[in-house]
Structures are given as C-alpha cells and as structure tokens.
Design an enzyme around this catalytic site. Structure first.
Site, PDB file in Angstrom:
ATOM      1  CG  ASP A 192      -2.180   0.765   1.167  1.00  0.00           C
ATOM      2  OD1 ASP A 192      -2.400   1.099   0.139  1.00  0.00           O
ATOM      3  OD2 ASP A 192      -2.678   0.684   2.307  1.00  0.00           O
ATOM      4  CG  HIS A 193      -1.174   4.815   0.757  1.00  0.00           C
ATOM      5  ND1 HIS A 193      -1.411   5.949  -0.134  1.00  0.00           N
ATOM      6  CD2 HIS A 193      -2.158   4.355   0.936  1.00  0.00           C
ATOM      7  CE1 HIS A 193      -2.970   5.841  -0.327  1.00  0.00           C
ATOM      8  NE2 HIS A 193      -3.161   4.830   0.570  1.00  0.00           N
ATOM      9  CG  HIS A 215      -6.632   6.572   3.677  1.00  0.00           C
ATOM     10  ND1 HIS A 215      -5.794   7.497   2.983  1.00  0.00           N
ATOM     11  CD2 HIS A 215      -6.818   5.405   2.856  1.00  0.00           C
ATOM     12  CE1 HIS A 215      -5.463   6.788   1.796  1.00  0.00           C
ATOM     13  NE2 HIS A 215      -5.916   5.564   1.689  1.00  0.00           N
ATOM     14  N   GLY A 216      -9.478   5.687   7.226  1.00  0.00           N
ATOM     15  CA  GLY A 216      -9.703   5.947   8.750  1.00  0.00           C
ATOM     16  C   GLY A 216     -11.035   6.360   9.203  1.00  0.00           C
ATOM     17  N   GLY A 255     -10.074   3.687   1.121  1.00  0.00           N
ATOM     18  CA  GLY A 255     -10.820   4.173   2.082  1.00  0.00           C
ATOM     19  C   GLY A 255     -12.300   3.600   1.858  1.00  0.00           C
ATOM     20  CB  ALA A 256     -13.490   0.511   0.688  1.00  0.00           C
ATOM     21  CG  ASP A 316      -6.418  -0.940   7.754  1.00  0.00           C
ATOM     22  OD1 ASP A 316      -6.548  -1.916   8.534  1.00  0.00           O
ATOM     23  OD2 ASP A 316      -5.612  -0.056   7.905  1.00  0.00           O
ATOM     24  CB  THR A 317     -11.074   1.981   9.201  1.00  0.00           C
ATOM     25  OG1 THR A 317      -9.892   2.683   8.901  1.00  0.00           O
ATOM     26  CG2 THR A 317     -11.758   2.397  10.396  1.00  0.00           C
TER      27      THR A 317
HETATM   28  P1  13P Z   1      -9.997   2.218   5.346  1.00  0.00           P
HETATM   29  O1  13P Z   1      -8.840   2.409   6.329  1.00  0.00           O
HETATM   30  O2  13P Z   1     -11.020   3.305   5.119  1.00  0.00           O
HETATM   31  O3  13P Z   1     -10.818   1.191   4.995  1.00  0.00           O
HETATM   32  O4  13P Z   1      -8.914   2.715   4.160  1.00  0.00           O
HETATM   33  C1  13P Z   1      -7.860   1.485   3.830  1.00  0.00           C
HETATM   34  C2  13P Z   1      -7.041   1.920   2.690  1.00  0.00           C
HETATM   35  O5  13P Z   1      -7.559   2.866   1.944  1.00  0.00           O
HETATM   36  C3  13P Z   1      -5.724   1.673   2.513  1.00  0.00           C
HETATM   37  O6  13P Z   1      -4.914   2.324   1.684  1.00  0.00           O
END
Ligand code: 13P
Length: 297
Positions: free
Chosen positions: A81-82, A179-180, A218-219, A241-242
């Site tokens: 990722d990033h 994100h988050g 950021g889904a 992720d979150t």
């Molecule tokens: P979220 O934490 O909002 O799900 O985003 C994860 C993400 O985009 C990681 O690159």
C-alpha cells in the site's frame, strides 16, 4: 495459493465483481483475512502499509503473509500500500510482492509522473505491477494527513493523461472516500454517524476515460449501496482496513469486559480474530467476490 495480482485482477472482472485489498499488520489479522477468503472461496489481495512493516518487522510480516497465502486454497496476491520510498519498494519486490503502490500524490503533477515512471520502469522489468494515485485521498495514512477540498479529487482528463504518461497498471482515485474514521477535532469523539460520500458522477467520468483497473481507497465507512454502484461502474479493487480493525477492537473489548479473569493472549485474541473474519466475509459478499476464487490458470 500465493499468486501474481494479474491472475485475480483483470479486464474480465470489471463491472461484475471486485477484489478486496485488506490491510494486515500481524498474524491475527492475516489469519482472519485468509480464513474469510477461504470460507467465501474468494480471491483477495493482502496488503501492507509502511507502518505495518515497521510495527511487525518487514521480513516477519511478509513471511507470515506468504506462509498463510501459500497454504490457502484460494488465490491471494501480495501488494504494498502507499509507499513513497523507492528503496523500500525495491526491497519488497525482492521479497516477492507482485504489486506495489508508489504514492507521489503529495507532489506536483509533473513530479508525480516523474517518480512514478521511474518505479514503473524498475517494477515492470521484474514483472511487478504498479499502482499510483492522482488527486489526494482524504484522511490519515501513515505519514500523511489530508484534510479536505474538492480540488483534491481526481480529474478525469488528467487521470487519462497520467495513465498514458506513466504506464501504471492500476490507478487509485480520489472521489470522496477517506482513510480511517473521522474524528470531531474539538471533542475528539469518533463521528460514527458521518457516512462517506462518493462522487459517483466523477467516478463514472474517470471510468469512461481510464481503461486500467481503478482502486477505491478508504472503502470502510462507505455505504454498501455506493460500494455496489462503484463495482458496477468498474472499480476493480477496494482497499479496506478500518472496518476490520473496528470489528477486531469491539470484540476484543467485549471479551475482556465479559471475562475478567482471562489472561491467556490466545483466549483474549481468538474472538477478535473471528469478528475480523466475519467483517472480511461481509466485505467479500458486498463486492460479489464469493466463489470467484477458483484455481487460476
Ligand atoms: P480504510 O481504513 O478507510 O478502510 O482505508 C484503507 C485504505 O484505503 C488503505 O490504503
């Protein structure tokens, strides 16, 4: 099985279903994700952030993912990722990543193109895919915090130019997700009622101009209906992720509150891993990726 990302992300899936790219940082998250993929017979991407590699140790975390992925009966691809550090990207390619993200979105358009091209040239020689970002995705991600602004969203014409100038394989678009979890800056309370809103028209306009697979970062927190629309529009990868962390966290706290006397970390963590698995399965179902994890040819 551990596969190249190109085995599970391709033109055939676009508009029909999408692949979740789940972030992991440790053994528990990795096992929860892999179990979810197996139960749903779904192909998935497991991705690491720079922070996760620092937390667990690069070789330690990569080894855990590779071992779990190789044992799995569904295809799993490994992606970074990033990342804005070309040296780290080189190391990860060496360790067997089939896809890496060079995030130079904080730079000017020209500088973003320049750095991305260097990474593409290096990665493609080694058969590795490159993801890049144009526009700026809101929220907190490792070293960067992006606050707000419509001008930070991906411009469809610029996106088409960026893809042809860089020859990247997948494009991360900024269309309103973040994100988050949003936090009220004054009270510091989590704004759980604030749903993220995707600019669906912008997404469609980008899709018309860009033919490579699109990635929605950021889904977490995006309403299911909008996620489904984004899948139909042609987003091929959703970064999540979150929502996994929140599910893990909630179950962990409940377990500790209910069972005050437990002290064995395995008993503390197991229900949290199960909750993370359930959440990952829900995401797989929304993306219509269940039963799409047949052995790749
Ligand atoms: P979220 O934490 O909002 O799900 O985003 C994860 C993400 O985009 C990681 O690159």
């Amino acid at each position: 099985m551990l596969v190249h990302i190109g085995k599970i992300v391709n033109k055939r899936i676009i508009g029909k279903y999408a692949i979740p790219a789940f972030n992991t940082q440790d053994l528990e998250m990795t096992q929860g994700i892999v179990r979810a993929a197996e139960k749903q017979k779904a192909p998935v991407i497991i991705q690491t952030s720079v922070g996760a590699l620092e937390y667990a140790g690069m070789e330690e975390l990569v080894s855990i993912i590779k071992i779990e992925a190789r044992k799995a009966r569904v295809p799993i691809a490994l992606h970074q990722d990033h990342c804005h550090d070309f040296n780290l990207i080189k190391k990860l390619i060496n360790l067997g990543y089939s896809s890496v993200m060079i995030d130079a979105s904080h730079l000017t358009y020209k500088e973003n193109v320049k750095l991305t091209r260097v990474v593409v040239s290096y990665a493609h020689k080694r058969g590795v895919w490159v993801q890049a970002e144009l526009g700026r995705i809101l929220g907190n991600e490792d070293w960067q915090k992006v606050k707000s602004g419509k001008d930070l969203m991906t411009d469809p014409d610029e996106a088409a130019r960026f893809v042809s100038e860089t020859r990247i394989d997948t494009l991360a678009v900024a269309v309103g997700s973040m994100h988050g979890i949003p936090v009220n800056p004054k009270t510091k309370k989590v704004l759980t009622t604030l749903k993220e809103h995707i600019d669906l028209e912008r997404l469609q306009a980008i899709r018309r101009k860009v033919k490579i697979p699109l990635v929605l970062h950021g889904a977490s927190g995006v309403p299911d209906q909008q996620i489904r629309f984004a899948v139909r529009t042609g987003v091929a990868i959703f970064n999540i992720d979150t929502d996994l962390r929140v599910a893990f966290n909630r179950a962990l706290r409940e377990n500790l509150k209910k069972h005050l006397s437990i002290y064995d970390p395995r008993k503390i963590l197991a229900p949290a891993t199960d909750a993370l698995q359930d959440e990952a399965e829900k995401k797989i179902k929304i993306l219509k990726a269940s039963n799409k994890g047949r052995r790749p040819d």
